[in-house]
Design an enzyme around this catalytic site. Structure first.
Site, PDB file in Angstrom:
ATOM      1  N   LYS A 187       0.936  -1.218  -0.003  1.00 40.68           N
ATOM      2  CA  LYS A 187      -0.013  -0.012  -0.228  1.00 40.68           C
ATOM      3  C   LYS A 187       0.968   1.178   0.009  1.00 40.68           C
ATOM      4  O   LYS A 187       1.595   1.505   1.028  1.00 40.68           O
ATOM      5  CB  LYS A 187      -0.756  -0.199   1.121  1.00 40.68           C
ATOM      6  CG  LYS A 187      -1.703   0.961   1.399  1.00 40.68           C
ATOM      7  CD  LYS A 187      -2.750   1.529   0.336  1.00 40.68           C
ATOM      8  CE  LYS A 187      -3.513   0.418  -0.268  1.00 40.68           C
ATOM      9  NZ  LYS A 187      -4.592   0.745  -1.058  1.00 40.68           N
ATOM     10  N   ASN A 217      -2.986   4.318  -4.732  1.00 37.53           N
ATOM     11  CA  ASN A 217      -4.467   4.841  -4.275  1.00 37.53           C
ATOM     12  C   ASN A 217      -4.540   6.202  -4.816  1.00 37.53           C
ATOM     13  O   ASN A 217      -5.008   7.304  -4.346  1.00 37.53           O
ATOM     14  CB  ASN A 217      -5.006   5.050  -2.744  1.00 37.53           C
ATOM     15  CG  ASN A 217      -5.463   3.585  -2.441  1.00 37.53           C
ATOM     16  OD1 ASN A 217      -4.877   3.020  -1.585  1.00 37.53           O
ATOM     17  ND2 ASN A 217      -6.586   2.964  -3.024  1.00 37.53           N
ATOM     18  N   HIS A 314     -10.182  -7.199  -4.494  1.00 36.81           N
ATOM     19  CA  HIS A 314     -10.000  -6.039  -3.484  1.00 36.81           C
ATOM     20  C   HIS A 314     -10.389  -6.639  -2.010  1.00 36.81           C
ATOM     21  O   HIS A 314     -11.262  -7.495  -1.834  1.00 36.81           O
ATOM     22  CB  HIS A 314     -10.544  -5.078  -4.062  1.00 36.81           C
ATOM     23  CG  HIS A 314     -10.671  -3.851  -2.873  1.00 36.81           C
ATOM     24  ND1 HIS A 314     -11.835  -3.467  -2.483  1.00 36.81           N
ATOM     25  CD2 HIS A 314      -9.655  -2.863  -2.846  1.00 36.81           C
ATOM     26  CE1 HIS A 314     -11.689  -2.517  -1.570  1.00 36.81           C
ATOM     27  NE2 HIS A 314     -10.224  -2.042  -1.758  1.00 36.81           N
ATOM     28  N   ASN A 316     -11.051  -4.769   2.055  1.00 41.09           N
ATOM     29  CA  ASN A 316     -10.733  -3.774   3.213  1.00 41.09           C
ATOM     30  C   ASN A 316     -10.834  -4.518   4.306  1.00 41.09           C
ATOM     31  O   ASN A 316     -10.990  -5.586   4.567  1.00 41.09           O
ATOM     32  CB  ASN A 316     -12.177  -2.917   3.127  1.00 41.09           C
ATOM     33  CG  ASN A 316     -11.823  -1.647   2.315  1.00 41.09           C
ATOM     34  OD1 ASN A 316     -11.034  -0.989   2.801  1.00 41.09           O
ATOM     35  ND2 ASN A 316     -12.910  -1.342   1.459  1.00 41.09           N
ATOM     36  N   ARG A 396     -15.753   5.079   9.048  1.00 40.81           N
ATOM     37  CA  ARG A 396     -14.313   5.267   9.083  1.00 40.81           C
ATOM     38  C   ARG A 396     -13.589   6.683   8.591  1.00 40.81           C
ATOM     39  O   ARG A 396     -14.484   7.302   7.854  1.00 40.81           O
ATOM     40  CB  ARG A 396     -13.898   4.219   7.809  1.00 40.81           C
ATOM     41  CG  ARG A 396     -12.482   4.250   7.575  1.00 40.81           C
ATOM     42  CD  ARG A 396     -12.356   3.085   6.617  1.00 40.81           C
ATOM     43  NE  ARG A 396     -10.797   3.349   5.880  1.00 40.81           N
ATOM     44  CZ  ARG A 396     -10.268   2.581   4.965  1.00 40.81           C
ATOM     45  NH1 ARG A 396     -11.035   1.520   4.577  1.00 40.81           N
ATOM     46  NH2 ARG A 396      -8.964   2.653   4.775  1.00 40.81           N
TER      47      ARG A 396
HETATM   48  O1  LIG Z   1      -6.692  -1.641  -2.619  1.00 45.32           O
HETATM   49  C1  LIG Z   1      -7.143  -0.767  -1.970  1.00 45.32           C
HETATM   50  O2  LIG Z   1      -7.409   0.268  -2.548  1.00 45.32           O
HETATM   51  C2  LIG Z   1      -7.829  -0.972  -0.428  1.00 45.32           C
HETATM   52  O3  LIG Z   1      -7.305  -2.046   0.160  1.00 45.32           O
HETATM   53  C3  LIG Z   1      -8.384   0.271   0.323  1.00 45.32           C
HETATM   54  C4  LIG Z   1      -8.101   0.170   1.697  1.00 45.32           C
HETATM   55  O4  LIG Z   1      -9.185   1.074   2.195  1.00 45.32           O
HETATM   56  C5  LIG Z   1      -6.805   0.452   2.023  1.00 45.32           C
HETATM   57  O5  LIG Z   1      -6.272   1.452   1.369  1.00 45.32           O
HETATM   58  C6  LIG Z   1      -6.789   0.656   3.597  1.00 45.32           C
HETATM   59  O6  LIG Z   1      -7.041  -0.393   4.313  1.00 45.32           O
HETATM   60  O7  LIG Z   1      -6.228   1.589   3.919  1.00 45.32           O
HETATM   61 MG   LIG Z   2      -6.542  -0.510  -4.411  1.00 47.86          MG
END
Ligand SMILES: O=C([O-])C(=O)C[C@H](O)[C@@H](O)C(=O)[O-]
Ligand SMILES: [Mg+2]
Length: 416
Positions: A187, A217, A314, A316, A396
């Site tokens: 990330k 992102n 994907h 979360n 969130r």
């Molecule tokens: O692949 C993505 O963009 C994610 O996993 C979104 C999530 O919200 C991720 O950015 C996080 O958990 O901070």
């Molecule tokens: Mg992503």
């Protein structure tokens, strides 16, 4: 005929470490709603979804119109969700970039719960209701995050800090030793692109056999994305959401051979046509929580196949009911050939009884029990619900939380 008798919605909060991203940092607790669909013959089907207060209100509005529905009537479910939302005036969920389809988002946990019920009634796992398993185990990726050692004022957690190449490689090592992952996702969007490229290179050197990805992102401009893509050609398997929007992604795609993946500019069926026409995206990240459940995610898989796009998954912050649903779906989707994302290693609490979803060699074996194959732990559910009530988080807010530490913080989207 088995009919729905009542719905129970239980919002829960579970401990979450301070994971950094483009919009800020994870709060001490992540939220989910646990959906229990009861039937007139005493069965209970399970679903899991987001728990932001506006989403909870929509789930509750739909819950009122579901009693009486046959658990095999998934088309009827969609109609009821649509009508309930339309009569409440909900045209947008207000989620990610306002692009998600509210009917798909709200329908998803109910669809999963009905599939769980169908499986329980037929004594067959959900994967069999989705066409049967094309794989017995589903590979997931090690999902790495820059992170602080501890929440402000809190005790350091097990993972320690990861704010530089050494820290991230250490985190990868721990996660891979523990779970056996063979793919790694970083990330990004937290530090300058050059710093994040250095980390990807450090990972490639430390794990030469692993498939790599980075997901900033949308933190980068088109120009930066093209430059980074060139630097990482031959190093990563795909580049996820380097820049915002279908047009921006299409522009980047013109200048790189690396497939571009997204869970940001194509997150509902309405965005598939423009993305295909612009050749903006080479890999779509499915996510049954907003693509309308497991069967609509399979429809997405078919569309990706038709138009020559890859398919990944994907995630979360989530709990075990979602992990089970993701595993059944991935096992029944032939063209889901990338390791799926999961936040699962980051959580320390769950609402299901342990032992059914162990990771071996980075994969989860598809549960063979009826339905999703997981069982609710009522005590754990109660405890995490208490945590939700006491914690006070109702939506969130990574940015708001970051600003308690750095009042000047602005989300980094398209900043570099
Ligand atoms: O692949 C993505 O963009 C994610 O996993 C979104 C999530 O919200 C991720 O950015 C996080 O958990 O901070
Ligand atoms: Mg992503």
């Amino acid at each position: 005929m088995t009919r729905i008798s009542r719905i129970e919605l239980t919002p829960v909060a579970f401990a979450d470490p301070p994971l950094l991203n483009v919009v800020g940092v994870h709060e001490p607790f992540a939220l989910r709603t646990i959906v229990q669909v009861h039937t007139d013959d005493g069965l209970v089907g399970l679903g899991e979804t987001y728990a932001a207060d506006d989403h909870l209100a929509r789930l509750a509005a739909v819950a009122e119109v579901l009693p009486g529905l046959d658990v095999f009537d998934l088309n009827g479910l969609r109609r009821r969700v649509h009508d309930a939302l339309a009569s409440g005036g909900a045209t947008q969920v207000g989620g990610m970039l306002n692009l998600q389809d509210p009917v798909d988002v709200v329908m998803s946990p109910y669809e999963v719960a009905l599939l769980d019920l169908q499986g329980k009634q037929l004594d067959r796992p959900v994967v069999d209701l989705l066409g049967g398993a094309v794989r017995d185990e589903v590979p997931f990726s090690a999902y790495l995050f820059y992170k602080w050692a501890a929440h402000p004022g809190g005790e350091p957690g097990a993972w320690g800090a990861a704010l530089d190449p050494d820290g991230i490689v250490r985190q990868a090592r721990t996660m891979i030793d523990q779970y056996g992952f063979t793919a790694i996702k970083l990330k990004g969007g937290v530090f300058e692109p050059a710093q994040e490229v250095e980390v990807v290179r450090a990972l490639a050197a430390a794990f030469p056999e692993h498939k790599l990805r980075i997901d900033p992102n949308c933190a980068w401009t088109v120009e930066t994305s093209v430059r980074v893509a060139r630097e990482l050609e031959g190093v990563i398997e795909y580049l996820e959401d380097p820049t915002p929007g279908i047009e921006g992604m299409a522009e980047v795609a013109r200048y790189t051979k690396i497939p571009l993946a997204t869970n940001m500019c194509v997150i509902a069926f309405a965005q598939l046509k423009p993305a295909v026409l612009a050749d903006a995206v080479q890999v779509v990240l499915s996510d049954h929580h907003y693509w309308g459940g497991l069967r609509r995610s399979q429809l997405l898989g078919g569309i990706c196949d038709t138009f020559g796009m890859g398919l990944s998954m994907h995630s979360n912050s989530h709990l075990g009911i979602s992990l089970a649903a993701m595993t059944h779906l991935a096992a029944a989707t032939p063209n889901l050939t990338y390791a799926c994302d999961t936040h699962y290693p980051w959580k320390t609490e769950d609402v299901i009884k342990p032992g059914v979803l162990p990771f071996e060699r980075g994969s989860v074996r598809v549960p063979r029990g009826p339905g999703l194959g997981v069982e609710l732990d009522e005590d754990a559910l109660g405890k995490l619900h208490e945590q939700y009530l006491a914690g006070g988080i109702r939506k969130r807010d990574d940015t708001g939380y970051m600003r308690t530490v750095d009042p000047e913080f602005t989300p980094n989207t398209a900043r570099w």
